[in-house]
Design an enzyme around this catalytic site. Structure first.
Site, short mmCIF file in Angstrom:
data_model
loop_
_atom_site.label_atom_id
_atom_site.label_comp_id
_atom_site.label_asym_id
_atom_site.label_seq_id
_atom_site.Cartn_x
_atom_site.Cartn_y
_atom_site.Cartn_z
N GLU A 1 26.41 33.28 57.62
CA GLU A 1 25.99 33.80 56.31
C GLU A 1 27.15 33.81 55.33
O GLU A 1 26.99 33.46 54.16
CB GLU A 1 25.44 35.22 56.47
N GLU B 1 16.26 42.60 59.69
CA GLU B 1 15.85 41.92 58.46
C GLU B 1 14.87 40.81 58.81
O GLU B 1 13.67 41.01 58.79
CB GLU B 1 17.08 41.39 57.73
N ASP C 1 16.75 31.17 50.25
CA ASP C 1 17.31 30.37 51.34
C ASP C 1 16.56 29.05 51.48
O ASP C 1 17.16 27.97 51.52
CB ASP C 1 17.24 31.16 52.64
#
Length: 764
Positions: A638, A356, A363
């Site tokens: 995350e 990714e 973010d």
């Protein structure tokens, strides 16, 4: 010297040479013009490049020119190489796939921007008499094979030291066809795409030595560097010719073995093939997010002195610090810093390890104030914002969810809606410039991004329903709500319309302030009226008579308070009380997702509930900020439970151990605990208002501002609060003591004492 006109062409090798070709051009300096007074190389590439003059690297940068929105902005870098040119000079260039041609995103696709690597560069040499000799990339250059036989940012790099060509970037090297070299040809290229970088280069910033070398249960040799970092390994080794050393990278262990499942399809594996002599390896055409390395095939015994990890990210100056009496909180802060370092590699990415590593707008939209305190990110984020504006303009005002927008080239599932503005994510077009304005007081970013800011705000205005709410279309909403199923990260308690409408109110308000600052009075009035309409619709449809906000969960109250959408003290007080009540009822476990988490502690403090904010921050049970710390985290995760209490990895597909977004709580740590916040852009006037709380006895915070360094140190002991403040000359500070005492001071160091009884949460 004045910049010489471009004479260069974009050149590509006649053969691909395993995706890592070498290019060279040998020439003689012009004679009869005296000594060289200045030599400058300007360079860029399709792919990534490393440039040398006579065998010496021209700069400390790596992975240049980085990743920009290549369709409209291909950045070049300039190097002073005066000391490197000689009567016989060689320009050498090593190319790799990088972002341009390597794999991007999770769809397994590569070559999204083109199928050919290329180099575009020009060396301008100025002599004593003013004559300028320009040597530019053209069809006279040569291309040849390198020792790299495979390279990809996700999958890693393979280097065969037997193929090293010593002296290839020095004079008198044989670059003929008999030696395996070939020619080059030119590619069509529009020089109007060239852009000087606004941000800093990517460089090697640190070296980390192994803390432990050990054997896994299955017999694998593992190396623990003690810190989740981003970069690569380098080492010198000697062994049998043709022997291969393989290094796999991962962030965590699971059952004592390398935990590679969170990498998804990214191989994160480097392979080094020995020449038989002494070989030095450094894979500079890839990067990995890792704490652990699994090393196979090492000749002899691998020890902690055998290799080292090189930390790589954009070259940024550290500006803000924070330290307190609670070591778990200190580790959380260090984790946030390392999360920034790992993800600020040329652009602000979501994560640095799996398939990714994209510039997700959501973010950085919430993390920008934290980033701007910790480091000088002014140029770094301004550069990224130029890409955002370019992508947005090409998409008719739509701010994509990632910048650069690689996803527009990737197939999406049929059930996905057509791309459209998304609250919090697309808001980065407005929130990030405003965060930079507040941090640095330079309105250049507002001027540069004004069209982008207004275009986004007007587009979202067109998405509002007849009720005036942003309650239609797909929204990420309060993404990764800890109560959501691991495979349904969008399934949050907070109503998506409430989240989106509060975000729109904040966006319209900031856009109005920006217009007013820049003298666009008609626009200012227009966006002020838009904000007022959105607020009225929010109050009518989402706020009950008793003050309850629709979906009645922590995130909606946190956003309503933080974004100022509630009309008066009565509504704000109720929201604060309800927010604190919900926090207490959840036993101080985090109950917010992506939208609410950055704002909840500030919302509690601003409504007089600092005791709840402290308890929320200091909670160690999962989900909480400190739970990962107790599990050994060295970066921000995350998910709150990226690793489960039993040491297994969260079963969700998205499970990164290096995502900075939830570390946005550090903004409150700096402002609330540390007490430093701007009263004027760039901290030309500052508010010093530390709020003490149970669990932290002292705190030290500093910030290097455009006007000098602000320092705040406090301690609480036996009911007395002691505060020492250092203010730069020419800066006025409003110092607010716990309990309400206030003083206005100028430059210098000032001490204060107050009697303070720490608040405790209601009901305790």
């Amino acid at each position: 010297m004045p910049t010489a006109p471009w004479q260069a062409a974009m050149i590509t090798p006649n053969e691909d040479f395993d995706g890592a070709p070498l290019l060279r051009k040998e020439f003689q300096l012009a004679k009869g013009h005296g000594a060289v007074t200045k030599a400058t190389l300007r360079a860029t590439a399709y792919g990534v490049y490393e440039a040398l003059i006579n065998g010496v690297p021209v700069g400390e940068d790596v992975l240049s020119p980085g990743w920009s929105s290549y369709e409209w902005r291909l950045r070049y870098r300039s190097y002073d190489v005066t000391a490197l040119v000689q009567p016989a000079t060689v320009i050498g260039v090593s190319l790799g796939n990088g972002w341009y041609r390597g794999r991007l995103a999770w769809h397994g696709m590569s070559g999204l921007y083109g199928d050919k690597l290329g180099f575009f560069g020009q060396l301008d040499v100025e002599f004593e008499d003013g004559y300028v000799q320009s040597v530019a990339s053209d069809s006279s250059w040569h291309s040849g094979p390198s020792a790299t036989t495979a390279n990809d940012l996700y999958d890693g790099q393979t280097i065969d030291a037997r193929r090293n060509q010593r002296g290839w970037a020095e004079p008198d090297f044989d670059a003929g066809t008999s030696a395996g070299w070939a020619g080059v040809h030119t590619l069509e290229f529009d020089v109007d795409r060239l852009a000087e970088p606004v941000g800093p280069p990517v460089v090697r910033t640190d070296v980390v030595k192994p803390q432990q070398v050990f054997t896994s249960p299955s017999g694998k040799t593992l190396v623990d560097f003690g810190q989740n970092l981003v970069g690569w390994l380098r080492f010198t080794v000697q062994g049998e010719a043709g022997h291969a050393i393989t290094v796999r990278h991962a962030e965590v262990l699971e059952d004592g073995e390398l935990g590679v499942r969170p990498l998804r399809s990214a191989k994160a594996t480097d392979t080094f093939i020995l020449s038989g002599g002494e070989d030095f390896f450094e894979p500079t055409k890839t990067f990995h997010g890792f704490r652990y390395a699994e090393v196979s095939g090492w000749p002899g015994t691998l020890t902690g002195d055998s290799l080292e990890a090189v930390v790589v990210h954009s070259e940024l100056e550290r500006t803000g610090t924070f330290e307190c009496s609670n070591e778990l909180v200190n580790q959380l802060h260090r984790n946030t810093v390392w999360g920034l370092r790992g993800n600020f590699l040329d652009l602000p990415t979501d994560c640095p390890q799996r398939d990714e590593r994209l510039g997700w707008t959501g973010d950085i939209g919430v993390f920008a104030p934290t980033a701007a305190f910790l480091y000088d990110v002014k140029g770094f984020l301004q550069d990224w914002l130029l890409d955002l504006a370019a992508e947005q303009k090409a998409a008719d005002g739509l701010v994509p969810i990632t910048v650069p927008d690689a996803l527009k080239y990737c197939p999406q599932p049929a059930e996905f809606p057509s791309p459209e503005s998304s609250a919090l994510w697309s808001e980065a077009s407005v929130w990030v410039p405003w965060a930079l304005w507040e941090a640095y007081g330079d309105d250049t970013v507002l001027k540069n991004q004004y069209e982008s800011m207004t275009s986004h705000t007007r587009r979202v205005e067109g998405l509002l329903s007849p009720t005036g709410l942003w309650d239609q279309g797909f929204q990420f909403g309060d993404w990764l709500d800890p109560d959501a199923d691991p495979d349904k990260p969008w399934d949050a308690k907070a109503d998506t319309g409430v989240v989106a409408t509060t975000c729109m109110y904040r966006t319209a308000s900031i856009t109005a302030k920006t217009a007013r600052l820049l003298g666009h009075q008609e626009d200012a009035e227009y966006f002020e009226q838009l904000a007022a309409r959105v607020q009225a619709s929010f109050l009518e449809h989402y706020v009950a008579a008793d003050g309850t906000i629709h979906s009645d969960c922590t995130t909606v109250y946190a956003l309503a308070i933080a974004f100022g959408i509630l009309p008066g003290a009565e509504h704000v007080d109720f929201a604060g009380e309800r927010l604190a009540e919900l926090v207490r009822k959840n036993n101080y476990r985090v109950s917010t997702g992506f939208a609410g988490t950055p704002f909840i502690t500030g919302a509690l403090t601003d409504t007089g509930h600092s005791a709840e904010a402290y308890r929320l921050l200091l909670e160690q049970g999962c989900p909480s900020w400190l739970y990962p710390v107790t599990m050994g985290a060295t970066t921000v995760w995350e998910r709150w439970d990226s690793m489960l209490p039993d040491g297994t990895i969260n079963p969700g597909e998205m499970t990164s151990f290096n995502h900075y977004a939830l570390g946005a709580v550090a903004d409150w740590m700096h402002k609330g605990i540390g007490g430093i916040s701007p009263l004027a852009p760039g901290y030309s006037k500052v508010r010093i208002a530390p709020v003490p709380g149970e669990g932290i006895d002292w705190a030290r915070t500093s910030l290097k501002t455009p006007h000098g360094t602000i320092r705040v140190e406090w301690k609480h002991d036996d009911g007395e609060f002691h505060l020492e403040v250092t203010v730069p000359g020419g800066v006025e500070a409003d110092v607010v003591l716990p309990g309400g005492g206030q003083h206005t001071v100028g430059g210098g160091t000032h001490s204060f004492t107050a009697a303070v009884a720490l608040a405790v949460p209601a009901g305790l």
